[in-house]
Design an enzyme around this catalytic site. Structure first.
Site, PDB file in Angstrom:
ATOM      1  N   ASN A  77       0.803  -1.225   0.000  1.00  0.00           N
ATOM      2  CA  ASN A  77       0.000   0.000   0.000  1.00  0.00           C
ATOM      3  C   ASN A  77       0.836   1.276   0.000  1.00  0.00           C
ATOM      4  O   ASN A  77       0.299   2.369   0.190  1.00  0.00           O
ATOM      5  CB  ASN A  77      -0.953   0.008   1.201  1.00  0.00           C
ATOM      6  CG  ASN A  77      -1.786  -1.255   1.285  1.00  0.00           C
ATOM      7  OD1 ASN A  77      -1.575  -2.061   2.179  1.00  0.00           O
ATOM      8  ND2 ASN A  77      -2.689  -1.455   0.335  1.00  0.00           N
ATOM      9  N   ILE A  84       0.926   6.793   0.053  1.00  0.00           N
ATOM     10  CA  ILE A  84       0.284   5.801   0.911  1.00  0.00           C
ATOM     11  C   ILE A  84      -1.169   5.634   0.477  1.00  0.00           C
ATOM     12  O   ILE A  84      -1.896   6.623   0.355  1.00  0.00           O
ATOM     13  CB  ILE A  84       0.313   6.265   2.394  1.00  0.00           C
ATOM     14  CG1 ILE A  84       1.745   6.595   2.826  1.00  0.00           C
ATOM     15  CG2 ILE A  84      -0.313   5.207   3.304  1.00  0.00           C
ATOM     16  CD1 ILE A  84       1.838   7.411   4.101  1.00  0.00           C
ATOM     17  N   CYS A  85      -1.574   4.401   0.258  1.00  0.00           N
ATOM     18  CA  CYS A  85      -2.969   4.112  -0.074  1.00  0.00           C
ATOM     19  C   CYS A  85      -3.699   3.807   1.232  1.00  0.00           C
ATOM     20  O   CYS A  85      -3.600   2.704   1.764  1.00  0.00           O
ATOM     21  CB  CYS A  85      -3.060   2.931  -1.030  1.00  0.00           C
ATOM     22  SG  CYS A  85      -4.737   2.615  -1.553  1.00  0.00           S
ATOM     23  N   LEU A  86      -4.362   4.815   1.772  1.00  0.00           N
ATOM     24  CA  LEU A  86      -5.059   4.677   3.053  1.00  0.00           C
ATOM     25  C   LEU A  86      -6.339   5.493   2.952  1.00  0.00           C
ATOM     26  O   LEU A  86      -6.277   6.701   2.679  1.00  0.00           O
ATOM     27  CB  LEU A  86      -4.146   5.199   4.172  1.00  0.00           C
ATOM     28  CG  LEU A  86      -4.619   5.055   5.610  1.00  0.00           C
ATOM     29  CD1 LEU A  86      -4.793   3.585   5.991  1.00  0.00           C
ATOM     30  CD2 LEU A  86      -3.644   5.722   6.566  1.00  0.00           C
TER      31      LEU A  86
END
EC number: 2.3.2.23
Length: 147
Positions: A77, A84-86
């Protein structure tokens, strides 16, 4: 509005810092912070120190801060640019969230990656199909870039 809120969060961080994390302004610019996250124990990132930049928008907290890793990390992620993939940094952002909560969420992402919403599909594939190899590569990158 943004400045007051950022100052308050800085005070709160000083009083009650989140476990394994720290953050504060770079120089005098309260809209630009540096953060550190210690690799969580019992994770392949254990022992590493990861640096992140935080940029607050002028309409914070109504828009999320831009948070990125400056230390390279092997994670499905987090890509090579440190993005950041959040969800809480994008569609699920809420003004009730704080930098402290964001850092804790990133810490938990290190312990529990989300391979179903990857930024790096190849790492997600390895995570899903060969966890041993994933852990080994994540440890190697941690030793190489974060120690």
């Amino acid at each position: 509005m943004a400045l007051k809120r950022i100052q308050k969060e800085l005070q709160d961080l000083g009083r009650d810092p989140p476990a394994q994390c720290s953050a504060g302004p770079v120089g005098d610019d309260l809209f630009h912070w540096q953060a550190t996250i210690m690799g969580p124990p019992e994770s392949p990132y254990q022992g590493g120190v990861f640096f992140l930049t935080i940029h607050f928008p002028t309409d914070y907290p109504f828009k999320p801060p831009k948070v990125a890793f400056t230390t390279r990390i092997y994670h499905p992620n987090i890509n090579s640019n440190g993005s950041i993939c959040l969800d809480i940094l994008r569609s699920q952002w809420s003004p009730a969230l704080t930098i402290s909560k964001v850092l804790l969420s990133i810490c938990s992402l290190l312990c529990d990656p989300n391979p179903d919403d990857p930024l790096v599909p190849e790492i997600a594939r390895i995570y899903k199909t060969d966890r041993e190899r994933y852990n080994q590569l994540a440890r190697e990158w941690t030793q190489k870039y974060a120690m």
